[in-house]
Design a protein around this motif. Structure first.
Motif, short mmCIF file in Angstrom:
data_model
loop_
_atom_site.label_atom_id
_atom_site.label_comp_id
_atom_site.label_asym_id
_atom_site.label_seq_id
_atom_site.Cartn_x
_atom_site.Cartn_y
_atom_site.Cartn_z
N GLY A 155 50.12 34.96 25.68
CA GLY A 155 49.61 33.73 25.10
C GLY A 155 48.46 33.07 25.83
O GLY A 155 48.16 31.91 25.57
N ALA A 156 47.81 33.80 26.74
CA ALA A 156 46.68 33.22 27.47
C ALA A 156 45.79 34.36 27.97
O ALA A 156 46.22 35.52 28.06
CB ALA A 156 47.15 32.38 28.65
N PHE A 157 44.54 34.03 28.27
CA PHE A 157 43.63 35.01 28.85
C PHE A 157 43.81 35.03 30.36
O PHE A 157 43.88 33.98 31.01
CB PHE A 157 42.18 34.67 28.51
CG PHE A 157 41.79 35.04 27.10
CD1 PHE A 157 41.44 36.34 26.79
CD2 PHE A 157 41.81 34.09 26.10
CE1 PHE A 157 41.10 36.69 25.49
CE2 PHE A 157 41.47 34.41 24.80
CZ PHE A 157 41.11 35.72 24.49
N ARG A 158 43.88 36.24 30.91
CA ARG A 158 44.04 36.42 32.35
C ARG A 158 43.01 37.44 32.82
O ARG A 158 42.74 38.42 32.12
CB ARG A 158 45.45 36.90 32.69
CG ARG A 158 46.53 36.01 32.10
CD ARG A 158 47.93 36.55 32.34
NE ARG A 158 48.91 35.82 31.56
CZ ARG A 158 49.43 34.65 31.90
NH1 ARG A 158 49.05 34.08 33.03
NH2 ARG A 158 50.32 34.04 31.14
N GLN A 159 42.45 37.22 34.02
CA GLN A 159 41.47 38.17 34.52
C GLN A 159 42.17 39.46 34.93
O GLN A 159 43.14 39.46 35.68
CB GLN A 159 40.70 37.59 35.72
CG GLN A 159 39.58 38.54 36.17
CD GLN A 159 38.74 37.99 37.30
OE1 GLN A 159 38.88 36.83 37.68
NE2 GLN A 159 37.88 38.81 37.85
N THR A 160 41.65 40.57 34.41
CA THR A 160 42.24 41.88 34.68
C THR A 160 41.25 42.87 35.27
O THR A 160 41.62 44.01 35.55
CB THR A 160 42.81 42.48 33.38
OG1 THR A 160 41.76 42.53 32.38
CG2 THR A 160 43.96 41.64 32.85
N GLY A 161 40.02 42.45 35.48
CA GLY A 161 39.04 43.37 36.04
C GLY A 161 37.84 42.63 36.60
O GLY A 161 37.58 41.48 36.26
N GLY A 162 37.10 43.31 37.48
CA GLY A 162 35.92 42.73 38.09
C GLY A 162 36.24 41.91 39.32
O GLY A 162 37.41 41.67 39.63
N PRO A 163 35.21 41.44 40.03
CA PRO A 163 35.43 40.63 41.24
C PRO A 163 36.12 39.32 40.90
O PRO A 163 35.98 38.78 39.81
CB PRO A 163 34.02 40.39 41.78
CG PRO A 163 33.15 41.40 41.09
CD PRO A 163 33.78 41.69 39.77
N THR A 164 36.84 38.80 41.85
CA THR A 164 37.51 37.51 41.68
C THR A 164 36.88 36.41 42.52
O THR A 164 37.22 35.24 42.36
CB THR A 164 39.00 37.62 42.05
OG1 THR A 164 39.11 38.05 43.40
CG2 THR A 164 39.71 38.61 41.14
N ARG A 165 35.97 36.77 43.42
CA ARG A 165 35.34 35.79 44.29
C ARG A 165 33.86 36.14 44.46
O ARG A 165 33.47 37.29 44.32
CB ARG A 165 36.01 35.76 45.67
CG ARG A 165 37.50 35.46 45.62
CD ARG A 165 38.14 35.58 46.98
NE ARG A 165 37.74 34.51 47.88
CZ ARG A 165 38.34 33.33 47.92
NH1 ARG A 165 39.36 33.08 47.11
NH2 ARG A 165 37.95 32.41 48.76
N PHE A 166 33.07 35.12 44.79
CA PHE A 166 31.67 35.32 45.15
C PHE A 166 31.55 35.39 46.67
O PHE A 166 32.25 34.67 47.38
CB PHE A 166 30.80 34.17 44.63
CG PHE A 166 30.64 34.15 43.14
CD1 PHE A 166 29.78 35.04 42.51
CD2 PHE A 166 31.34 33.23 42.37
CE1 PHE A 166 29.62 35.00 41.14
CE2 PHE A 166 31.19 33.20 41.00
CZ PHE A 166 30.33 34.09 40.37
N GLY A 167 30.67 36.22 47.13
CA GLY A 167 30.34 36.21 48.54
C GLY A 167 29.38 35.08 48.86
O GLY A 167 28.94 34.33 47.98
N LEU A 168 29.06 34.93 50.11
CA LEU A 168 28.14 33.88 50.53
C LEU A 168 26.77 34.11 49.91
O LEU A 168 26.19 35.18 50.02
CB LEU A 168 28.02 33.86 52.05
CG LEU A 168 27.15 32.76 52.65
CD1 LEU A 168 27.78 31.40 52.41
CD2 LEU A 168 26.94 33.01 54.13
N ASN A 169 26.25 33.11 49.22
CA ASN A 169 24.95 33.22 48.58
C ASN A 169 23.85 32.93 49.60
O ASN A 169 23.77 31.82 50.14
CB ASN A 169 24.84 32.23 47.42
CG ASN A 169 23.63 32.49 46.54
OD1 ASN A 169 22.57 32.85 47.03
ND2 ASN A 169 23.79 32.29 45.25
N PRO A 170 23.00 33.91 49.89
CA PRO A 170 21.97 33.71 50.92
C PRO A 170 20.85 32.77 50.50
O PRO A 170 19.98 32.47 51.31
CB PRO A 170 21.43 35.13 51.14
CG PRO A 170 21.65 35.82 49.85
CD PRO A 170 22.94 35.27 49.31
#
Length: 399
Positions: free
Chosen positions: A268-283
């Motif tokens: 009953g809801a959308f859940r992340q199942t693929g791809g990165p879950t966090r961003f690295g430090l943006n330079p």
């Protein structure tokens, strides 16, 4: 025993069977009925016995043929594992689409521009989300109304339409982004379907921006600040391109980091199942700060600047209520108002003190501000993550 002896015995058995059968045909009275019942029971028992022998004989014969062993397979021992039973299952019929949906219907831009959409809650921590409408929102030409200081209009991002059957019921859902705010906006991606009566229903929220504001992203590693693209897969998943920065005010497309993340409809809801879950430090992000700023009666402005961010960054200072005559530590940009003095790259954690000769104006007070400098092909490549420490008030010198 010879073949002839066997044949004679068989003939005798059949003759006896015929004689017994003839006796049972149409006897008179109740004795005849009883005799008929007894005879039918004997025949049924005989038939079942023959069938059981046949079922035993067939695998024994097959085993002897395959292995050459006329004695048949060894008996099963207690506690041994029985062979797996092969069960042939009849395929279940494909479920038909719900009666409330039109299978295969894809909502178009024209369908959505003047529809009523169940907008999901916006990011409560953002500046825009506190002012944006939720629930059943009526759109007119793709928006719920004009922008104002009191409210920020919702906009249909029709360039982000995609399609797939997210809940596998045979009906195609439309995936679309809605935005709210001005310049650096909040976004949410919804899965919608068209009901049989023509109304547009919201299946669920796929993903929404979570950054607090443009000035507070870039140094964090898990906040979605903008949505850049949507795709539907044949398997019913939703792929969304997200970024860790939102565009505004000379914002360069080189600045944000982008990722494709996959979301699946589950329970009953959308859940992340693929791809990165966090961003690295943006330079491309830093945090410049004015630590101190003051003027002298003879017109010298002293500004102490610190780079509190993790990357080296060029910067510039700009003045309000004053004009630049000359400077040490930065270079005046000609023909620019308000006056700007640009400086070379300042290392992460470093501090520099600028001495700028200024003249006063008729303003009652003056300010000095600081911002990140220009770089990259798009111009304003670096971004500041905290503007609350970028401005200082000073006393303007006398003209």
């Amino acid at each position: 025993m010879s073949d002839f002896d066997q044949e004679a015995k068989l003939h005798g058995a059949f003759a006896a069977f015929r004689a017994e059968s003839i006796e049972d045909v149409a006897p008179a009275g109740t004795d005849a009925v009883r005799a008929t019942v007894r005879h039918q029971r004997r025949v049924r028992s005989t038939a079942l016995g023959v069938l059981a022998l046949a079922l035993i004989a067939v695998p024994v014969a097959a085993y002897a043929t395959l292995t050459g062993d006329p004695n048949g397979p060894p008996p099963a021992t207690p506690g041994s594992t029985a062979p797996a039973t092969v069960v042939v299952e009849t395929p279940s019929p494909t479920p038909s689409p719900s009666a409330s949906r039109d299978p295969g219907v894809r909502l178009t831009k024209a369908d959505l521009e003047n529809a009523t959409i169940d907008i999901q809650p916006w990011n409560p921590a953002s500046t825009w989300g506190k002012k944006c409408a939720t629930g059943q929102v009526k759109l007119t030409n793709g928006t719920d109304g004009p922008l104002s200081e009191q409210r920020n209009g919702i906009r249909l991002a029709a360039d982000h339409l995609a399609y797939t059957d997210v809940d596998h019921d045979g009906s195609t859902e439309t995936l679309v982004a809605f935005t709210c705010g001005q310049q650096a906006v909040d976004s949410q991606v919804l899965a919608l379907h068209k009901a049989a009566d023509g109304t547009v229903e919201t299946v669920g929220l796929v993903v929404a921006t979570a950054a607090r504001s443009l000035g507070q992203v870039g140094l964090t590693d898990d906040m979605v600040a903008s949505v850049r693209g949507i795709e539907g897969t044949p398997e019913g998943d939703v792929r969304v391109e997200v970024a860790d920065a939102a565009g505004c005010c000379g914002f360069s497309e080189e600045t944000p980091q982008r990722q494709w993340r996959t979301y699946t409809w589950k329970d009953g809801a959308f859940r992340q199942t693929g791809g990165p879950t966090r961003f690295g430090l943006n330079p491309h992000f830093t945090d410049l700060a004015i630590e101190t700023a003051s003027t002298t009666p003879d017109g010298t402005l002293t500004v102490k600047v610190r780079n509190k961010g993790p990357v080296a960054t060029p910067f510039f200072v700009y003045l309000t209520g004053m004009d630049i005559v000359s400077a040490t530590g930065c270079v005046r940009e000609p023909n620019v108002q308000p006056p700007i003095c640009g400086a070379d790259s300042l290392a992460a954690g470093a501090t520099v003190t600028l001495a700028i000769k200024v003249t006063g104006t008729t303003a009652a007070e003056a300010q000095v501000g600081i911002n990140v400098g220009k770089g990259g092909e798009g111009g304003s490549l670096w971004q500041d993550t905290d503007f609350t420490n970028n401005i200082a008030k000073v006393t303007p010198p006398k003209s």
